[in-house]
Design a protein around this motif. Structure first.
Motif, PDB file in Angstrom:
ATOM      1  N   THR A  56     -38.528  16.180 -10.989  1.00 35.72           N
ATOM      2  CA  THR A  56     -38.624  15.898 -12.425  1.00 35.72           C
ATOM      3  C   THR A  56     -38.078  14.503 -12.695  1.00 35.72           C
ATOM      4  O   THR A  56     -37.510  13.854 -11.809  1.00 35.72           O
ATOM      5  N   ASP A  57     -38.245  14.047 -13.924  1.00 38.70           N
ATOM      6  CA  ASP A  57     -37.759  12.710 -14.289  1.00 38.70           C
ATOM      7  C   ASP A  57     -36.243  12.601 -14.162  1.00 38.70           C
ATOM      8  O   ASP A  57     -35.723  11.575 -13.729  1.00 38.70           O
ATOM      9  N   ILE A  58     -35.532  13.641 -14.540  1.00 41.98           N
ATOM     10  CA  ILE A  58     -34.063  13.593 -14.455  1.00 41.98           C
ATOM     11  C   ILE A  58     -33.602  13.568 -12.999  1.00 41.98           C
ATOM     12  O   ILE A  58     -32.584  12.957 -12.668  1.00 41.98           O
ATOM     13  N   GLU A  59     -34.356  14.186 -12.092  1.00 39.40           N
ATOM     14  CA  GLU A  59     -34.006  14.136 -10.671  1.00 39.40           C
ATOM     15  C   GLU A  59     -34.242  12.746 -10.090  1.00 39.40           C
ATOM     16  O   GLU A  59     -33.448  12.278  -9.267  1.00 39.40           O
ATOM     17  N   ILE A  60     -35.308  12.083 -10.531  1.00 39.85           N
ATOM     18  CA  ILE A  60     -35.535  10.697 -10.102  1.00 39.85           C
ATOM     19  C   ILE A  60     -34.430   9.797 -10.649  1.00 39.85           C
ATOM     20  O   ILE A  60     -33.938   8.907  -9.961  1.00 39.85           O
ATOM     21  N   LYS A  61     -34.011  10.055 -11.897  1.00 34.33           N
ATOM     22  CA  LYS A  61     -32.903   9.293 -12.483  1.00 34.33           C
ATOM     23  C   LYS A  61     -31.615   9.546 -11.689  1.00 34.33           C
ATOM     24  O   LYS A  61     -30.856   8.609 -11.415  1.00 34.33           O
ATOM     25  N   ALA A  62     -31.358  10.778 -11.307  1.00 37.06           N
ATOM     26  CA  ALA A  62     -30.174  11.105 -10.499  1.00 37.06           C
ATOM     27  C   ALA A  62     -30.225  10.398  -9.147  1.00 37.06           C
ATOM     28  O   ALA A  62     -29.214   9.892  -8.658  1.00 37.06           O
ATOM     29  N   ALA A  63     -31.402  10.335  -8.538  1.00 37.56           N
ATOM     30  CA  ALA A  63     -31.551   9.631  -7.264  1.00 37.56           C
ATOM     31  C   ALA A  63     -31.300   8.137  -7.437  1.00 37.56           C
ATOM     32  O   ALA A  63     -30.683   7.499  -6.578  1.00 37.56           O
ATOM     33  N   GLY A  64     -31.757   7.573  -8.545  1.00 40.06           N
ATOM     34  CA  GLY A  64     -31.511   6.157  -8.816  1.00 40.06           C
ATOM     35  C   GLY A  64     -30.029   5.861  -9.013  1.00 40.06           C
ATOM     36  O   GLY A  64     -29.518   4.856  -8.506  1.00 40.06           O
ATOM     37  N   ILE A  65     -29.350   6.722  -9.744  1.00 43.91           N
ATOM     38  CA  ILE A  65     -27.904   6.539  -9.938  1.00 43.91           C
ATOM     39  C   ILE A  65     -27.176   6.677  -8.606  1.00 43.91           C
ATOM     40  O   ILE A  65     -26.263   5.895  -8.289  1.00 43.91           O
ATOM     41  N   THR A 109     -19.844   9.876  -8.189  1.00 41.92           N
ATOM     42  CA  THR A 109     -20.648  11.096  -8.239  1.00 41.92           C
ATOM     43  C   THR A 109     -19.818  12.282  -8.713  1.00 41.92           C
ATOM     44  O   THR A 109     -20.313  13.117  -9.479  1.00 41.92           O
ATOM     45  N   PHE A 110     -18.572  12.341  -8.277  1.00 35.51           N
ATOM     46  CA  PHE A 110     -17.699  13.422  -8.722  1.00 35.51           C
ATOM     47  C   PHE A 110     -17.523  13.379 -10.242  1.00 35.51           C
ATOM     48  O   PHE A 110     -17.623  14.412 -10.921  1.00 35.51           O
ATOM     49  N   LEU A 111     -17.281  12.178 -10.781  1.00 35.95           N
ATOM     50  CA  LEU A 111     -17.117  12.054 -12.239  1.00 35.95           C
ATOM     51  C   LEU A 111     -18.402  12.409 -12.983  1.00 35.95           C
ATOM     52  O   LEU A 111     -18.371  13.114 -13.993  1.00 35.95           O
ATOM     53  N   ILE A 112     -19.519  11.928 -12.490  1.00 35.96           N
ATOM     54  CA  ILE A 112     -20.799  12.234 -13.135  1.00 35.96           C
ATOM     55  C   ILE A 112     -21.093  13.728 -13.030  1.00 35.96           C
ATOM     56  O   ILE A 112     -21.564  14.353 -13.981  1.00 35.96           O
ATOM     57  N   HIS A 113     -20.813  14.302 -11.877  1.00 33.45           N
ATOM     58  CA  HIS A 113     -21.071  15.724 -11.648  1.00 33.45           C
ATOM     59  C   HIS A 113     -20.243  16.590 -12.596  1.00 33.45           C
ATOM     60  O   HIS A 113     -20.712  17.631 -13.057  1.00 33.45           O
ATOM     61  N   ARG A 114     -19.026  16.153 -12.889  1.00 37.46           N
ATOM     62  CA  ARG A 114     -18.162  16.918 -13.781  1.00 37.46           C
ATOM     63  C   ARG A 114     -18.521  16.737 -15.253  1.00 37.46           C
ATOM     64  O   ARG A 114     -18.286  17.636 -16.053  1.00 37.46           O
TER      65      ARG A 114
END
Length: 160
Positions: A56-65, A109-114
Motif C-alpha cells: 500500500t502507499d503507507i507501506e511504501i512511505k514506511a520503506a522510504g522513511i 524507527t523505535f520512536l516512529i514505531h511507538r
C-alpha cells in the motif's frame, strides 16, 4: 654536599617520550558516501518497483522513511573513520561510526514505531531491519577500506 661525577650522567639518546608520527592532513572521502547512497537508493527503487503492486502507499512511505534513516546513519557513521586516524585511532573511528550507524536507524524507527500507529501497521520495523542489514554490510566494507588506506599511507610515508 657531594657533587655528582660528570661521568655518571646518563648521556644516552634514549627518550622517554613516545615517538610521534606525523599524519597527513585530514581528507574528506566522498566516494564512500556516494557508494552507500547509490546502494540504498537502488535497494529502495527495487523495493518500490516490486511494492508498487504488492504494498500500500503507507507501506511504501514506511520503506522510504526506513531507507532514509539507514542512509543518514550510514553517512554519519562513515565520517568518524575519516577524522580519527592513525594506527591507534583507526579502530576507534570504526567503533565511533558504529554508534551513529546503529543508533540513528534503530532509535528513529523505535520512536516512529511507538508514536505512529499507521507506520507501525505498515511494518516500518521490518523495512528498517532490511535496509539496515544491507547498509551494515556496505558500511563495514567501506570503513575497513578507509582504515586500511590510511594505514598504508601512513606506513609508506614513515618507512623511508
Amino acid at each position: 654536599m657531594k657533587e655528582l661525577d660528570p661521568l655518571s650522567e646518563d648521556k644516552s639518546n634514549k627518550s622517554t617520550e613516545p615517538a610521534t608520527v606525523d599524519l597527513p592532513p585530514v581528507e574528506f572521502h566522498w566516494k564512500p558516501l556516494v557508494v552507500i547512497t547509490v546502494v540504498l537508493a537502488a535497494a529502495f527503487t527495487a523495493l518500490a518497483w516490486y511494492g508498487h503492486q504488492a504494498f500500500t502507499d503507507i507501506e511504501i512511505k514506511a520503506a522510504g522513511i526506513a531507507a532514509f534513516l539507514c542512509w543518514l546513519g550510514s553517512v554519519l557513521g562513515l565520517i568518524p573513520p575519516m577524522f580519527l586516524r592513525g594506527s591507534e585511532q583507526g579502530i576507534n573511528g570504526v567503533l565511533a561510526g558504529m554508534l551513529f550507524r546503529m543508533f540513528i536507524p534503530m532509535g528513529g524507527t523505535f520512536l516512529i514505531h511507538r508514536r505512529s500507529e499507521q507506520l507501525r501497521d505498515a511494518n516500518i520495523l521490518y523495512f528498517t531491519l532490511g535496509f539496515f542489514l544491507l547498509a551494515l554490510i556496505v558500511d563495514t566494507i567501506l570503513a575497513v577500506q578507509m582504515v586500511k588506506a590510511q594505514l598504508s599511507n601512513q606506513n609508506t610515508k614513515t618507512d623511508i
